[in-house]
Design a protein around this motif. Structure first.
Motif, PDB file in Angstrom:
ATOM      1  N   LEU A  49       0.811  -1.219   0.000  1.00 43.47           N
ATOM      2  CA  LEU A  49       0.000   0.000   0.000  1.00 43.47           C
ATOM      3  C   LEU A  49       0.842   1.266   0.000  1.00 43.47           C
ATOM      4  CD1 LEU A  49      -2.897   1.112   0.184  1.00 43.47           C
ATOM      5  CD2 LEU A  49      -2.684   1.009   2.655  1.00 43.47           C
ATOM      6  N   TYR A  50       1.917   1.282   0.770  1.00 45.14           N
ATOM      7  CA  TYR A  50       2.679   2.520   0.950  1.00 45.14           C
ATOM      8  C   TYR A  50       3.984   2.578   0.158  1.00 45.14           C
ATOM      9  CZ  TYR A  50      -0.620   3.474   4.647  1.00 45.14           C
ATOM     10  OH  TYR A  50      -1.766   3.706   5.344  1.00 45.14           O
ATOM     11  N   VAL A  51       4.396   1.472  -0.470  1.00 39.95           N
ATOM     12  CA  VAL A  51       5.628   1.474  -1.255  1.00 39.95           C
ATOM     13  C   VAL A  51       5.346   1.094  -2.708  1.00 39.95           C
ATOM     14  CG1 VAL A  51       7.920   0.452  -1.521  1.00 39.95           C
ATOM     15  CG2 VAL A  51       7.047   0.953   0.762  1.00 39.95           C
ATOM     16  N   LEU A  52       4.792  -0.083  -2.921  1.00 34.45           N
ATOM     17  CA  LEU A  52       4.606  -0.580  -4.288  1.00 34.45           C
ATOM     18  C   LEU A  52       3.526   0.181  -5.058  1.00 34.45           C
ATOM     19  CD1 LEU A  52       4.914  -4.421  -3.677  1.00 34.45           C
ATOM     20  CD2 LEU A  52       6.660  -2.832  -4.470  1.00 34.45           C
ATOM     21  N   LEU A  53       2.425   0.489  -4.418  1.00 37.26           N
ATOM     22  CA  LEU A  53       1.344   1.206  -5.098  1.00 37.26           C
ATOM     23  C   LEU A  53       1.776   2.607  -5.565  1.00 37.26           C
ATOM     24  CD1 LEU A  53      -1.607   0.765  -5.923  1.00 37.26           C
ATOM     25  CD2 LEU A  53      -2.264   1.883  -3.809  1.00 37.26           C
ATOM     26  N   PRO A  54       2.461   3.412  -4.743  1.00 44.91           N
ATOM     27  CA  PRO A  54       2.932   4.715  -5.249  1.00 44.91           C
ATOM     28  C   PRO A  54       3.958   4.579  -6.377  1.00 44.91           C
ATOM     29  CG  PRO A  54       2.886   4.746  -2.865  1.00 44.91           C
ATOM     30  CD  PRO A  54       2.627   3.341  -3.276  1.00 44.91           C
ATOM     31  N   ILE A  55       4.848   3.588  -6.290  1.00 44.94           N
ATOM     32  CA  ILE A  55       5.823   3.392  -7.363  1.00 44.94           C
ATOM     33  C   ILE A  55       5.103   3.009  -8.654  1.00 44.94           C
ATOM     34  CG2 ILE A  55       7.703   1.900  -8.162  1.00 44.94           C
ATOM     35  CD1 ILE A  55       8.730   1.877  -5.273  1.00 44.94           C
ATOM     36  N   ALA A  56       4.130   2.119  -8.556  1.00 50.71           N
ATOM     37  CA  ALA A  56       3.367   1.709  -9.740  1.00 50.71           C
ATOM     38  C   ALA A  56       2.608   2.903 -10.331  1.00 50.71           C
ATOM     39  CB  ALA A  56       2.402   0.588  -9.384  1.00 50.71           C
ATOM     40  N   ALA A  57       2.010   3.718  -9.487  1.00 53.03           N
ATOM     41  CA  ALA A  57       1.288   4.903  -9.970  1.00 53.03           C
ATOM     42  C   ALA A  57       2.246   5.859 -10.684  1.00 53.03           C
ATOM     43  CB  ALA A  57       0.591   5.615  -8.809  1.00 53.03           C
ATOM     44  N   PHE A  58       3.438   6.045 -10.145  1.00 56.18           N
ATOM     45  CA  PHE A  58       4.442   6.914 -10.764  1.00 56.18           C
ATOM     46  C   PHE A  58       4.837   6.386 -12.140  1.00 56.18           C
ATOM     47  CE2 PHE A  58       8.873   8.095 -11.499  1.00 56.18           C
ATOM     48  CZ  PHE A  58       8.776   9.470 -11.414  1.00 56.18           C
ATOM     49  N   VAL A  59       5.043   5.084 -12.240  1.00 53.07           N
ATOM     50  CA  VAL A  59       5.437   4.484 -13.516  1.00 53.07           C
ATOM     51  C   VAL A  59       4.315   4.604 -14.544  1.00 53.07           C
ATOM     52  CG1 VAL A  59       6.003   2.291 -14.634  1.00 53.07           C
ATOM     53  CG2 VAL A  59       7.144   2.934 -12.512  1.00 53.07           C
ATOM     54  N   ILE A  60       3.080   4.347 -14.124  1.00 53.13           N
ATOM     55  CA  ILE A  60       1.940   4.421 -15.046  1.00 53.13           C
ATOM     56  C   ILE A  60       1.735   5.855 -15.533  1.00 53.13           C
ATOM     57  CG2 ILE A  60      -0.578   4.222 -15.170  1.00 53.13           C
ATOM     58  CD1 ILE A  60      -0.285   1.746 -13.323  1.00 53.13           C
ATOM     59  N   ILE A  61       1.798   6.813 -14.621  1.00 54.64           N
ATOM     60  CA  ILE A  61       1.616   8.216 -15.017  1.00 54.64           C
ATOM     61  C   ILE A  61       2.745   8.651 -15.939  1.00 54.64           C
ATOM     62  CG2 ILE A  61       1.607  10.594 -14.153  1.00 54.64           C
ATOM     63  CD1 ILE A  61       0.124   9.493 -11.664  1.00 54.64           C
ATOM     64  N   GLY A  62       3.960   8.233 -15.637  1.00 56.74           N
ATOM     65  CA  GLY A  62       5.087   8.560 -16.508  1.00 56.74           C
ATOM     66  C   GLY A  62       4.932   7.958 -17.896  1.00 56.74           C
ATOM     67  N   ALA A  63       4.472   6.707 -17.961  1.00 49.86           N
ATOM     68  CA  ALA A  63       4.256   6.059 -19.255  1.00 49.86           C
ATOM     69  C   ALA A  63       3.161   6.773 -20.047  1.00 49.86           C
ATOM     70  CB  ALA A  63       3.912   4.590 -19.055  1.00 49.86           C
ATOM     71  N   LEU A  64       2.075   7.145 -19.370  1.00 55.81           N
ATOM     72  CA  LEU A  64       0.983   7.848 -20.050  1.00 55.81           C
ATOM     73  C   LEU A  64       1.429   9.233 -20.524  1.00 55.81           C
ATOM     74  CD1 LEU A  64      -2.068   6.909 -17.808  1.00 55.81           C
ATOM     75  CD2 LEU A  64      -1.579   6.117 -20.129  1.00 55.81           C
ATOM     76  N   ALA A  65       2.330   9.865 -19.790  1.00 56.05           N
ATOM     77  CA  ALA A  65       2.818  11.176 -20.209  1.00 56.05           C
ATOM     78  C   ALA A  65       3.725  11.069 -21.430  1.00 56.05           C
ATOM     79  CB  ALA A  65       3.570  11.842 -19.069  1.00 56.05           C
ATOM     80  N   MET A  66       4.369   9.914 -21.622  1.00 54.94           N
ATOM     81  CA  MET A  66       5.272   9.730 -22.752  1.00 54.94           C
ATOM     82  C   MET A  66       4.563   9.212 -23.998  1.00 54.94           C
ATOM     83  SD  MET A  66       8.645   8.234 -20.874  1.00 54.94           S
ATOM     84  CE  MET A  66       9.500   8.059 -22.406  1.00 54.94           C
ATOM     85  N   VAL A  67       3.301   8.790 -23.883  1.00 52.76           N
ATOM     86  CA  VAL A  67       2.569   8.230 -25.022  1.00 52.76           C
ATOM     87  C   VAL A  67       2.522   9.183 -26.215  1.00 52.76           C
ATOM     88  CG1 VAL A  67       0.253   7.534 -25.784  1.00 52.76           C
ATOM     89  CG2 VAL A  67       1.234   6.549 -23.724  1.00 52.76           C
ATOM     90  N   PRO A  68       2.225  10.477 -26.023  1.00 54.48           N
ATOM     91  CA  PRO A  68       2.163  11.358 -27.193  1.00 54.48           C
ATOM     92  C   PRO A  68       3.486  11.460 -27.950  1.00 54.48           C
ATOM     93  CG  PRO A  68       1.168  12.460 -25.312  1.00 54.48           C
ATOM     94  CD  PRO A  68       1.801  11.178 -24.815  1.00 54.48           C
ATOM     95  N   PHE A  69       4.598  11.245 -27.275  1.00 47.42           N
ATOM     96  CA  PHE A  69       5.899  11.364 -27.913  1.00 47.42           C
ATOM     97  C   PHE A  69       6.369  10.047 -28.495  1.00 47.42           C
ATOM     98  CE2 PHE A  69       5.742  14.589 -24.558  1.00 47.42           C
ATOM     99  CZ  PHE A  69       5.762  15.705 -25.356  1.00 47.42           C
ATOM    100  N   GLY A  70       5.755   8.936 -28.083  1.00 46.16           N
ATOM    101  CA  GLY A  70       5.972   7.595 -28.587  1.00 46.16           C
ATOM    102  C   GLY A  70       7.310   7.320 -29.198  1.00 46.16           C
ATOM    103  N   GLY A  71       7.306   6.577 -30.290  1.00 50.34           N
ATOM    104  CA  GLY A  71       8.536   6.198 -30.945  1.00 50.34           C
ATOM    105  C   GLY A  71       8.873   7.103 -32.116  1.00 50.34           C
ATOM    106  N   LYS A  72       8.387   8.327 -32.094  1.00 53.87           N
ATOM    107  CA  LYS A  72       8.657   9.244 -33.184  1.00 53.87           C
ATOM    108  C   LYS A  72      10.137   9.580 -33.259  1.00 53.87           C
ATOM    109  CE  LYS A  72       4.188  11.526 -32.944  1.00 53.87           C
ATOM    110  NZ  LYS A  72       3.505  12.791 -32.704  1.00 53.87           N
ATOM    111  N   ASP A  73      10.611   9.705 -34.477  1.00 55.88           N
ATOM    112  CA  ASP A  73      11.993  10.110 -34.689  1.00 55.88           C
ATOM    113  C   ASP A  73      12.055  11.630 -34.538  1.00 55.88           C
ATOM    114  OD1 ASP A  73      14.645   9.971 -35.215  1.00 55.88           O
ATOM    115  OD2 ASP A  73      14.411   9.757 -37.392  1.00 55.88           O
ATOM    116  N   ARG A  74      12.855  12.108 -33.634  1.00 53.94           N
ATOM    117  CA  ARG A  74      12.874  13.543 -33.330  1.00 53.94           C
ATOM    118  C   ARG A  74      13.919  14.287 -34.145  1.00 53.94           C
ATOM    119  NH1 ARG A  74      11.855  15.269 -27.520  1.00 53.94           N
ATOM    120  NH2 ARG A  74      10.150  16.362 -28.494  1.00 53.94           N
ATOM    121  N   LYS A  75      14.519  13.651 -35.135  1.00 50.66           N
ATOM    122  CA  LYS A  75      15.531  14.319 -35.957  1.00 50.66           C
ATOM    123  C   LYS A  75      14.847  15.147 -37.035  1.00 50.66           C
ATOM    124  CE  LYS A  75      18.784  10.572 -35.296  1.00 50.66           C
ATOM    125  NZ  LYS A  75      19.500   9.487 -35.930  1.00 50.66           N
ATOM    126  N   LYS A  76      15.089  16.420 -37.021  1.00 60.96           N
ATOM    127  CA  LYS A  76      14.503  17.303 -38.039  1.00 60.96           C
ATOM    128  C   LYS A  76      15.527  18.277 -38.524  1.00 60.96           C
ATOM    129  CE  LYS A  76       9.640  17.152 -36.961  1.00 60.96           C
ATOM    130  NZ  LYS A  76       8.473  17.896 -36.674  1.00 60.96           N
TER     131      LYS A  76
END
Length: 76
Positions: A49-76
């Motif tokens: 409850l106090y260790v694993l759940l917050p770490i999992a929430a952090f990872v999920i939120i971080g993954a969802l924040a990176m979804v828009p940037f996905g695997g796009k090639d950023r070289k322009k």
């Protein structure tokens, strides 16, 4: 003027700390009417409850924040 403000801030901090130390913990020993505490948590439940759940929430939120940037090639 700076010395006076520092003294005032120190006095306020000391007073608030003293009030916090004197108020809360002693009142926790007295049961209120209608107070019905449940059974305690095991060590595994507490860690989950106090260790694993917050770490999992952090990872999920971080993954969802990176979804828009996905695997796009950023070289322009």
């Amino acid at each position: 003027m700076d010395k006076r403000n520092a003294l005032r801030a120190g006095a306020v901090t000391a007073t608030v700390t003293l009030m916090m130390l004197l108020s809360s913990p002693a009142m926790a020993l007295t049961r209120d009417d209608g107070d019905d505490p449940g059974s305690g948590l095991s060590v595994a439940q507490t860690l989950g409850l106090y260790v694993l759940l917050p770490i999992a929430a952090f990872v999920i939120i971080g993954a969802l924040a990176m979804v828009p940037f996905g695997g796009k090639d950023r070289k322009k």
